[in-house]
Design a protein around this motif. Structure first.
Motif, PDB file in Angstrom:
ATOM      1  N   GLY A   1       0.799  -1.186   0.000  1.00 27.52           N
ATOM      2  CA  GLY A   1       0.000   0.000   0.000  1.00 27.52           C
ATOM      3  C   GLY A   1       0.848   1.258   0.000  1.00 27.52           C
ATOM      4  O   GLY A   1       2.069   1.217  -0.167  1.00 27.52           O
ATOM      5  N   LEU A   2       0.193   2.348   0.209  1.00 28.83           N
ATOM      6  CA  LEU A   2       0.847   3.654   0.178  1.00 28.83           C
ATOM      7  C   LEU A   2       1.909   3.779   1.273  1.00 28.83           C
ATOM      8  O   LEU A   2       3.012   4.267   1.027  1.00 28.83           O
ATOM      9  CB  LEU A   2      -0.200   4.763   0.311  1.00 28.83           C
ATOM     10  N   ALA A   3       1.575   3.325   2.477  1.00 32.12           N
ATOM     11  CA  ALA A   3       2.532   3.429   3.585  1.00 32.12           C
ATOM     12  C   ALA A   3       3.797   2.626   3.290  1.00 32.12           C
ATOM     13  O   ALA A   3       4.909   3.084   3.554  1.00 32.12           O
ATOM     14  CB  ALA A   3       1.892   2.965   4.889  1.00 32.12           C
ATOM     15  N   GLY A   4       3.631   1.437   2.736  1.00 28.94           N
ATOM     16  CA  GLY A   4       4.785   0.614   2.392  1.00 28.94           C
ATOM     17  C   GLY A   4       5.628   1.233   1.301  1.00 28.94           C
ATOM     18  O   GLY A   4       6.866   1.201   1.359  1.00 28.94           O
ATOM     19  N   ALA A   5       4.962   1.810   0.290  1.00 22.65           N
ATOM     20  CA  ALA A   5       5.680   2.467  -0.796  1.00 22.65           C
ATOM     21  C   ALA A   5       6.446   3.677  -0.280  1.00 22.65           C
ATOM     22  O   ALA A   5       7.579   3.931  -0.697  1.00 22.65           O
ATOM     23  CB  ALA A   5       4.714   2.878  -1.908  1.00 22.65           C
ATOM     24  N   PHE A   6       5.844   4.412   0.654  1.00 17.06           N
ATOM     25  CA  PHE A   6       6.540   5.566   1.233  1.00 17.06           C
ATOM     26  C   PHE A   6       7.725   5.109   2.074  1.00 17.06           C
ATOM     27  O   PHE A   6       8.811   5.688   2.002  1.00 17.06           O
ATOM     28  CB  PHE A   6       5.592   6.426   2.066  1.00 17.06           C
ATOM     29  N   ALA A   7       7.537   4.057   2.868  1.00 20.10           N
ATOM     30  CA  ALA A   7       8.630   3.546   3.700  1.00 20.10           C
ATOM     31  C   ALA A   7       9.804   3.089   2.833  1.00 20.10           C
ATOM     32  O   ALA A   7      10.967   3.295   3.192  1.00 20.10           O
ATOM     33  CB  ALA A   7       8.135   2.405   4.578  1.00 20.10           C
ATOM     34  N   ALA A   8       9.504   2.487   1.698  1.00 20.71           N
ATOM     35  CA  ALA A   8      10.554   1.985   0.816  1.00 20.71           C
ATOM     36  C   ALA A   8      11.295   3.100   0.087  1.00 20.71           C
ATOM     37  O   ALA A   8      12.514   3.034  -0.092  1.00 20.71           O
ATOM     38  CB  ALA A   8       9.964   1.008  -0.200  1.00 20.71           C
ATOM     39  N   SER A   9      10.564   4.143  -0.328  1.00 18.79           N
ATOM     40  CA  SER A   9      11.177   5.188  -1.150  1.00 18.79           C
ATOM     41  C   SER A   9      11.545   6.449  -0.377  1.00 18.79           C
ATOM     42  O   SER A   9      12.427   7.192  -0.791  1.00 18.79           O
ATOM     43  CB  SER A   9      10.237   5.577  -2.297  1.00 18.79           C
ATOM     44  N   GLY A  10      10.805   6.725   0.697  1.00 17.60           N
ATOM     45  CA  GLY A  10      11.013   7.977   1.424  1.00 17.60           C
ATOM     46  C   GLY A  10      10.449   9.181   0.700  1.00 17.60           C
ATOM     47  O   GLY A  10      10.705  10.313   1.072  1.00 17.60           O
TER      48      GLY A  10
ATOM     49  N   ILE B   1       6.897  10.946  -0.947  1.00 21.79           N
ATOM     50  CA  ILE B   1       5.445  10.956  -1.127  1.00 21.79           C
ATOM     51  C   ILE B   1       5.113  10.859  -2.616  1.00 21.79           C
ATOM     52  O   ILE B   1       4.228  10.109  -3.018  1.00 21.79           O
ATOM     53  CB  ILE B   1       4.815  12.236  -0.530  1.00 21.79           C
ATOM     54  N   THR B   2       5.832  11.591  -3.458  1.00 21.75           N
ATOM     55  CA  THR B   2       5.569  11.569  -4.902  1.00 21.75           C
ATOM     56  C   THR B   2       5.734  10.160  -5.464  1.00 21.75           C
ATOM     57  O   THR B   2       4.880   9.684  -6.225  1.00 21.75           O
ATOM     58  CB  THR B   2       6.486  12.557  -5.636  1.00 21.75           C
ATOM     59  N   GLU B   3       6.807   9.477  -5.083  1.00 22.36           N
ATOM     60  CA  GLU B   3       7.024   8.117  -5.573  1.00 22.36           C
ATOM     61  C   GLU B   3       5.968   7.160  -5.030  1.00 22.36           C
ATOM     62  O   GLU B   3       5.502   6.268  -5.744  1.00 22.36           O
ATOM     63  CB  GLU B   3       8.424   7.640  -5.224  1.00 22.36           C
ATOM     64  N   ALA B   4       5.585   7.332  -3.774  1.00 20.71           N
ATOM     65  CA  ALA B   4       4.564   6.460  -3.187  1.00 20.71           C
ATOM     66  C   ALA B   4       3.218   6.659  -3.878  1.00 20.71           C
ATOM     67  O   ALA B   4       2.520   5.682  -4.187  1.00 20.71           O
ATOM     68  CB  ALA B   4       4.438   6.727  -1.692  1.00 20.71           C
ATOM     69  N   LEU B   5       2.852   7.918  -4.131  1.00 17.46           N
ATOM     70  CA  LEU B   5       1.597   8.181  -4.829  1.00 17.46           C
ATOM     71  C   LEU B   5       1.648   7.634  -6.253  1.00 17.46           C
ATOM     72  O   LEU B   5       0.667   7.081  -6.750  1.00 17.46           O
ATOM     73  CB  LEU B   5       1.287   9.682  -4.832  1.00 17.46           C
ATOM     74  N   SER B   6       2.786   7.760  -6.911  1.00 15.25           N
ATOM     75  CA  SER B   6       2.941   7.229  -8.261  1.00 15.25           C
ATOM     76  C   SER B   6       2.753   5.711  -8.269  1.00 15.25           C
ATOM     77  O   SER B   6       2.084   5.163  -9.154  1.00 15.25           O
ATOM     78  CB  SER B   6       4.317   7.592  -8.816  1.00 15.25           C
ATOM     79  N   ALA B   7       3.313   5.032  -7.274  1.00 11.57           N
ATOM     80  CA  ALA B   7       3.157   3.583  -7.169  1.00 11.57           C
ATOM     81  C   ALA B   7       1.696   3.198  -6.951  1.00 11.57           C
ATOM     82  O   ALA B   7       1.279   2.097  -7.314  1.00 11.57           O
ATOM     83  CB  ALA B   7       4.020   3.049  -6.026  1.00 11.57           C
ATOM     84  N   ALA B   8       0.915   4.121  -6.385  1.00 10.36           N
ATOM     85  CA  ALA B   8      -0.517   3.873  -6.149  1.00 10.36           C
ATOM     86  C   ALA B   8      -1.374   4.310  -7.335  1.00 10.36           C
ATOM     87  O   ALA B   8      -2.598   4.280  -7.262  1.00 10.36           O
ATOM     88  CB  ALA B   8      -0.970   4.601  -4.885  1.00 10.36           C
ATOM     89  N   GLY B   9      -0.724   4.756  -8.423  1.00 10.21           N
ATOM     90  CA  GLY B   9      -1.463   5.124  -9.629  1.00 10.21           C
ATOM     91  C   GLY B   9      -1.764   6.595  -9.788  1.00 10.21           C
ATOM     92  O   GLY B   9      -2.450   6.994 -10.723  1.00 10.21           O
TER      93      GLY B   9
ATOM     94  N   ASP C   1      -8.020  16.613 -10.921  1.00 11.65           N
ATOM     95  CA  ASP C   1      -9.480  16.730 -10.970  1.00 11.65           C
ATOM     96  C   ASP C   1     -10.075  17.136  -9.620  1.00 11.65           C
ATOM     97  O   ASP C   1     -11.281  17.235  -9.468  1.00 11.65           O
ATOM     98  CB  ASP C   1     -10.115  15.431 -11.466  1.00 11.65           C
ATOM     99  N   GLY C   2      -9.210  17.363  -8.617  1.00 12.97           N
ATOM    100  CA  GLY C   2      -9.675  17.811  -7.309  1.00 12.97           C
ATOM    101  C   GLY C   2      -9.849  16.715  -6.279  1.00 12.97           C
ATOM    102  O   GLY C   2     -10.120  16.997  -5.113  1.00 12.97           O
ATOM    103  N   ARG C   3      -9.674  15.457  -6.671  1.00 13.47           N
ATOM    104  CA  ARG C   3      -9.837  14.346  -5.726  1.00 13.47           C
ATOM    105  C   ARG C   3      -8.653  14.319  -4.764  1.00 13.47           C
ATOM    106  O   ARG C   3      -7.507  14.153  -5.178  1.00 13.47           O
ATOM    107  CB  ARG C   3      -9.931  13.022  -6.474  1.00 13.47           C
ATOM    108  N   PRO C   4      -8.904  14.470  -3.452  1.00 12.38           N
ATOM    109  CA  PRO C   4      -7.811  14.456  -2.472  1.00 12.38           C
ATOM    110  C   PRO C   4      -7.080  13.109  -2.471  1.00 12.38           C
ATOM    111  O   PRO C   4      -7.707  12.058  -2.558  1.00 12.38           O
ATOM    112  CB  PRO C   4      -8.516  14.681  -1.137  1.00 12.38           C
ATOM    113  N   VAL C   5      -5.750  13.176  -2.390  1.00 12.97           N
ATOM    114  CA  VAL C   5      -4.954  11.954  -2.353  1.00 12.97           C
ATOM    115  C   VAL C   5      -4.032  11.886  -1.137  1.00 12.97           C
ATOM    116  O   VAL C   5      -3.498  10.824  -0.829  1.00 12.97           O
ATOM    117  CB  VAL C   5      -4.115  11.772  -3.639  1.00 12.97           C
TER     118      VAL C   5
END
Length: 85
Positions: free
Chosen positions: A1-10, A12-20, A63-67
């Motif tokens: 998930g997002l938390a794991g992607a953030f922990a791995a990369s450090g 936020i941009t990379e973690a959000l990208s991994a989440a699509g 499009d305004g959707r909070p992420v």
């Protein structure tokens, strides 16, 4: 998930990208100053009466959707805020 992607990369941009999330913008940031709570004094190793800066921010897709929502606190005497437009 997002938390794991953030922990791995450090990142936020990379973690959000991994989440699509392909692109996002900062929708708002509110910054306020106040006296630190007892817990904040302990966590941040502050003296009684210390001031913290509290920042609450929201990032959203184009499009305004909070992420992402963030709520952070900083010791006011240890940070410099620089805002450029």
């Amino acid at each position: 998930g997002l938390a794991g992607a953030f922990a791995a990369s450090g990142s936020i941009t990379e973690a959000l990208s991994a989440a699509g999330v392909t692109d996002y913008v900062r929708v708002r940031t509110a910054i306020s100053a106040r006296h630190a709570t007892q817990d904040e004094m302990a966590d941040l190793q502050l003296s009684p009466g210390a001031i913290v800066l509290e920042a609450v921010a929201v990032n959203a897709e184009l499009d305004g959707r909070p992420v992402q929502f963030s709520h952070t606190r900083f010791a006011a005497d240890r940070v410099e805020l620089r805002i450029e437009t």
